[in-house]
Design an enzyme around this catalytic site. Structure first.
Site, mmCIF file in Angstrom:
data_model
loop_
_atom_site.group_PDB
_atom_site.id
_atom_site.type_symbol
_atom_site.label_atom_id
_atom_site.label_comp_id
_atom_site.label_asym_id
_atom_site.label_seq_id
_atom_site.Cartn_x
_atom_site.Cartn_y
_atom_site.Cartn_z
ATOM 1 N N GLY A 75 0.770 -1.236 0.000
ATOM 2 C CA GLY A 75 0.000 0.000 0.000
ATOM 3 C C GLY A 75 0.799 1.282 0.000
ATOM 4 O O GLY A 75 0.228 2.370 0.051
ATOM 5 N N ASP A 110 -6.850 -11.309 -8.585
ATOM 6 C CA ASP A 110 -5.778 -11.357 -9.574
ATOM 7 C C ASP A 110 -6.105 -10.395 -10.710
ATOM 8 O O ASP A 110 -7.191 -10.470 -11.298
ATOM 9 C CB ASP A 110 -5.647 -12.787 -10.104
ATOM 10 C CG ASP A 110 -4.406 -12.995 -10.955
ATOM 11 O OD1 ASP A 110 -3.837 -12.004 -11.459
ATOM 12 O OD2 ASP A 110 -4.004 -14.164 -11.130
ATOM 13 N N LYS A 174 6.646 -0.964 -13.308
ATOM 14 C CA LYS A 174 7.927 -1.609 -13.036
ATOM 15 C C LYS A 174 8.252 -2.603 -14.132
ATOM 16 O O LYS A 174 7.403 -3.406 -14.530
ATOM 17 C CB LYS A 174 7.876 -2.326 -11.683
ATOM 18 C CG LYS A 174 9.152 -3.083 -11.343
ATOM 19 C CD LYS A 174 9.239 -3.418 -9.878
ATOM 20 C CE LYS A 174 8.173 -4.378 -9.400
ATOM 21 N NZ LYS A 174 8.267 -4.644 -7.953
#
Length: 231
Positions: A75, A110, A174
């Site tokens: 978080g 997911d 990322k």
């Protein structure tokens, strides 16, 4: 546990039931200035400073009113967004459980589930100004396989960003060493006016992670933009 060395560095003795690898990890954590700073400033992880440093360079958080955080756990990134914008609508998703954050909607599921994009879009309540992705696939120890699995997540996140971003929006994700591959970079350049790679100082030097920062969403997905929009 003991203290020694210059600067009061903490050294961890290998204890009963603790492997050498876990001892090294614990020692690194205890001596990491970003870990200490995160604890002092109330961030859940040192990853918060990666986002802060990237934003200091690229300024994608300014004016972001609707934000999606892919791979939200634990978080830290959503904490940064909330502190920068008290009124932003933030929706996050992660397969792992994530403790509640004030005024942040967190979906435990997911991202690759078929229902996930629709759930995120519904909860956001409008087009996004910013899509963040700190997702990475669980590693299996085979470098090429790990790279392909993580890049598959990045590609899925980029496609999702093309569906939910408003014109002028940004996508930050990322990637691994070497950055996004050429095909993905070409796709992002058709979707955004600028595409850059960066490794923030908070990212450990021995880590293979980099980040791709795509800004100025052109308002259409790559398959609709055609070659004429490529930067």
């Amino acid at each position: 546990m003991s203290r020694g060395g210059s600067g009061g560095r903490v050294r961890v003795r290998t204890g009963r039931g603790r492997t050498a690898a876990s001892t090294r990890w614990l020692e690194r954590q205890l001596n990491d200035p970003y870990v200490r700073r995160a604890k002092a400033e109330g961030y859940r992880s040192r990853a918060a400073y990666k986002l802060l440093e990237l934003d200091e360079r690229f300024g994608f958080l300014k004016g972001a009113k609707r934000v999606i955080d892919l791979g939200i756990a634990p978080g830290g990134w959503s904490q940064v967004v909330r502190r920068r914008s008290a009124t932003a609508r933030i929706v996050g998703i992660d397969l792992l459980p994530t403790d509640a954050i004030d005024d942040v909607v967190i979906l435990q599921m997911d991202f690759m589930d078929d229902d996930a994009p629709a759930r995120l879009t519904e909860e956001l309540g409008g087009k996004a100004d910013l899509v963040l992705s700190d997702m990475a696939a669980n590693t299996v120890g085979h470098q090429q396989t790990d790279h392909l699995r993580t890049m598959g997540l990045v590609e899925a996140a980029a496609e999702f960003a093309g569906d939910v971003l408003s014109p002028g929006g940004a996508f930050v994700a990322k990637v691994l060493a070497g950055g996004a591959d050429s095909a993905l970079v070409a796709t992002l350049k058709r979707m955004f006016t600028t595409v850059k790679h960066a490794k923030p100082p908070a990212s450990r030097k021995d880590s293979s992670e980099w980040y791709v920062i795509a800004q100025g969403f052109k308002g259409q997905k790559a398959e609709d933009a055609g070659e004429t929009g490529e930067a």
